[in-house]
Enzyme design. Structure first.
Site, PDB file in Angstrom:
ATOM      1  N   CYS A   1       0.819  -1.219   0.000  1.00  0.00           N
ATOM      2  CA  CYS A   1       0.000   0.000   0.000  1.00  0.00           C
ATOM      3  C   CYS A   1       0.856   1.273   0.000  1.00  0.00           C
ATOM      4  CB  CYS A   1      -0.984  -0.057   1.170  1.00  0.00           C
ATOM      5  SG  CYS A   1      -2.313   1.144   1.005  1.00  0.00           S
TER       6      CYS A   1
ATOM      7  N   HIS B   1      -3.904  -5.247   0.644  1.00  0.00           N
ATOM      8  CA  HIS B   1      -3.391  -5.672   1.952  1.00  0.00           C
ATOM      9  C   HIS B   1      -3.448  -7.194   2.096  1.00  0.00           C
ATOM     10  CE1 HIS B   1      -2.997  -1.716   3.860  1.00  0.00           C
ATOM     11  NE2 HIS B   1      -3.953  -1.371   3.006  1.00  0.00           N
TER      12      HIS B   1
ATOM     13  N   GLU C   1      -2.361  -8.908   4.466  1.00  0.00           N
ATOM     14  CA  GLU C   1      -2.407  -9.302   5.882  1.00  0.00           C
ATOM     15  C   GLU C   1      -3.825  -9.441   6.421  1.00  0.00           C
ATOM     16  OE1 GLU C   1      -1.325  -6.495   4.601  1.00  0.00           O
ATOM     17  OE2 GLU C   1      -1.809  -4.723   5.797  1.00  0.00           O
TER      18      GLU C   1
ATOM     19  N   SER D   1      -2.412 -13.599  37.851  1.00  0.00           N
ATOM     20  CA  SER D   1      -3.727 -12.967  37.857  1.00  0.00           C
ATOM     21  C   SER D   1      -4.846 -13.958  37.570  1.00  0.00           C
ATOM     22  CB  SER D   1      -3.758 -11.879  36.781  1.00  0.00           C
ATOM     23  OG  SER D   1      -3.741 -12.494  35.501  1.00  0.00           O
ATOM     24  N   GLY D   2      -4.471 -15.170  37.138  1.00  0.00           N
ATOM     25  CA  GLY D   2      -5.500 -16.104  36.690  1.00  0.00           C
ATOM     26  C   GLY D   2      -5.685 -16.020  35.185  1.00  0.00           C
TER      27      GLY D   2
ATOM     28  N   THR E   1      -0.059 -16.695  33.514  1.00  0.00           N
ATOM     29  CA  THR E   1       0.051 -18.144  33.734  1.00  0.00           C
ATOM     30  C   THR E   1       1.131 -18.753  32.836  1.00  0.00           C
ATOM     31  OG1 THR E   1      -2.298 -18.218  34.254  1.00  0.00           O
ATOM     32  CG2 THR E   1      -1.237 -20.316  33.761  1.00  0.00           C
TER      33      THR E   1
END
Ligand code: XMP
Length: 511
Positions: free
Chosen positions: A80, A168, A170, A222-223, A228
């Protein structure tokens, strides 16, 4: 790190991060850098991609990258703005488009047997989003594809491994976009596809061991998925020298503290659960303003965490679950490059734990990669597939002031809604869901009695990153059953509404 790397130069397009993610999906390591901060170790990058931009190459605000050592030296794909830049400043011409050039278009190939278009058929759908158009190709430009409205949709430069496309690749709607990136990166540029979750785990574990040595590390769990996965990686690298602290702020989902703590222990993490619910509730007493609530919760967390960290001796490092989108320095759409890096660098007055050295094992990866790495590490898929949940928890879903009784009511409502989504097979179709307790009482009738009780709003959204979102069209039967269950089972609630606002203009949370 021994992988082939791809450099993505950012000109401020809203899609730049998507380019990096698509490249990573090909198991190729990519990095985003601002167009005017080209890394000094250019020799480490095997190919370069120029992103799109909200700016025009014709205006005063045109962005000028320094392409010495890149153009004609390395394989380069200009997307682009990049394609327009090459045209405009190398003997071609760019002008405003006469027709709207947004949305779907279909490619027609001008040349056959272009390796750039291998495995892609003429007619392939691509996504356009531009208001300037390339009128004349740059010097040595060879046209390779057009669309109905855009003649110069794709070109290459003769004698260079330089390719330029107006569309684009992507975005999801460019159906062969990933194939096109693979053609460019693998077939043309010869980049190795060796960036995998397994290799990431192996290398990160080694890097942590080298960096941290025999030192102790503290980490707040934090869960959520990021902290984690960071903890499990660190645990793999340094075992019990990782000290995890999981704080119950009293604003978690129903039974979440106990069940997640048990899960953490089951994973072999050296974790301490700290129930500080009362401290948070005290800090929140009488506060109604959402931003003040966030501040109060944030400060209480720092105090609790600092107290706990002080009980440990000789800790040298603080680990964080920071991920790549938090780290990327992106070019602002309004002009000059602006640093959007989140920072904890306040001057003075920092709690002791914030003075520790920082280790961030997920700094280089995107959220979807965090999940893939988590799966490689054997983390429970249910935990990895959890909806996002805000740090201030139910504190920003109780509108107005917060009391223990309101938290109890909302936890019950939320549990009925979320468990319902799970048992109806809807949970994984929703990006985020939750309930809000409104500061509204309304009249109802239960049995022969008039009631005057609380109203709750249910919210379920689909999204990819939380930046934009739309409400989910949940089945009426599900909403009907959930509403019934809530009103019959949760004392204090006599009315349920479903939020049908998109973001923008609304936000996901109500506060
Ligand atoms: P909004 O409400 O801004 O939310 O559309 C976008 C995403 O961010 C989450 N969110 C937060 N997360 N602390 C957090 O850790 C916060 O203060 C906070 N506020 C919103 C929200 O749950 C959604 O996923």
């Amino acid at each position: 790190m021994q992988h082939d790397k791809v450099l993505i130069l950012d000109f401020g397009s809203q899609y730049t991060q998507l380019i990096a993610r698509r490249v990573r999906e090909l198991n190729i390591y990519s990095e985003i850098h601002p167009f005017n901060k080209i890394p000094s170790n250019l020799e480490e990058y095997k190919a370069v991609i120029l992103s799109g931009s909200p700016n025009s190459v014709r205006g005063e605000a045109a962005l000028h990258p320094e392409l010495d050592g890149i153009r004609g030296v390395k394989p380069m794909l200009a997307v682009c703005y990049g394609a327009q830049y090459l045209a405009h400043f190398s003997g071609g011409e760019v002008a405003p488009s006469n027709t709207r050039e947004y949305g779907r278009a279909n490619l027609s190939f001008i040349k056959t047997n272009e390796p750039f278009f291998a495995h892609i058929h003429t007619g392939s759908q691509v996504w356009m989003s531009h208001s300037d158009t390339i009128k004349k190709l740059p010097e040595n430009g060879v046209l390779i594809a057009s669309t109905h409205d855009v003649e110069n949709a794709a070109y290459r430069i003769d004698g260079e491994e330089t390719y330029a496309i107006q569309f684009h690749p992507e975005v999801y709607h460019s159906t062969d976009g990933k194939q096109l990136l693979e053609n460019f990166l693998v077939s043309i540029a010869g980049v190795q596809q060796d960036w995998t979750p397994d290799s990431f785990v192996e290398e990160t574990v080694e890097a942590i061991q080298e960096k941290v040595g025999g030192d102790k590390v503290v980490l707040g769990l934090s869960g959520g998925v990021d902290s984690t996965v960071a903890a499990v990686l660190l645990n793999k690298a340094i075992g019990d020298n990782l000290y995890c602290i999981f704080v119950n702020n009293g604003l978690l989902r129903k039974d979440e503290f106990e069940s997640v703590l048990k899960q953490y222990e089951g994973m072999g993490l050296n974790v301490k659960g700290v129930d500080a619910s009362d401290r948070f509730l005290d800090a929140l007493k009488g506060i109604e303003d959402p931003e003040l609530k966030r501040k109060a919760i944030g400060n209480a967390f720092i105090e609790v965490f600092d107290d706990e960290a002080h009980k440990l001796t000789d800790v040298k490092w603080l680990a964080q679950g920071t991920i790549y989108p938090d780290v990327i320095e992106s070019v602002s759409a309004t002009g000059g490059p602006s640093a959007t890096i989140k920072s904890h660098h306040n001057v003075g007055g920092l709690p002791d734990f914030m003075k520790l050295k920082i280790v961030e094992p997920l700094r280089a990866i995107f959220k979807d990669e965090v999940r893939r790495v988590g799966a490689t590490l054997g983390i429970d898929p249910e935990l990895l597939g959890r909806h996002p949940f805000p740090g201030p928890g139910l504190g920003i879903r109780i509108l107005g002031d917060i009391t223990a009784e309101k938290v109890r009511i909302l936890q019950e409502v939320d549990a009925i809604f979320i468990n319902g989504l799970k048992s109806w097979g809807l949970y994984d179709k929703v990006w985020q869901a939750g309930a809000m307790l409104l500061p509204v009482n309304s009249v109802g009738v239960m049995g022969d009695e008039r009631t005057y009780e609380k109203c709750v709003a249910l919210r379920a959204v689909e999204s990819t990153d939380g930046m934009t979102a739309d409400w989910v069209n949940l089945p009426y039967e599900f909403l009907q059953k959930t509403s019934n269950d809530i009103i019959n089972k949760v004392k204090g609630v006599n009315r349920v509404v479903y939020d049908i606002s998109s973001k923008p203009p609304a936000t996901i949370e109500w506060e």
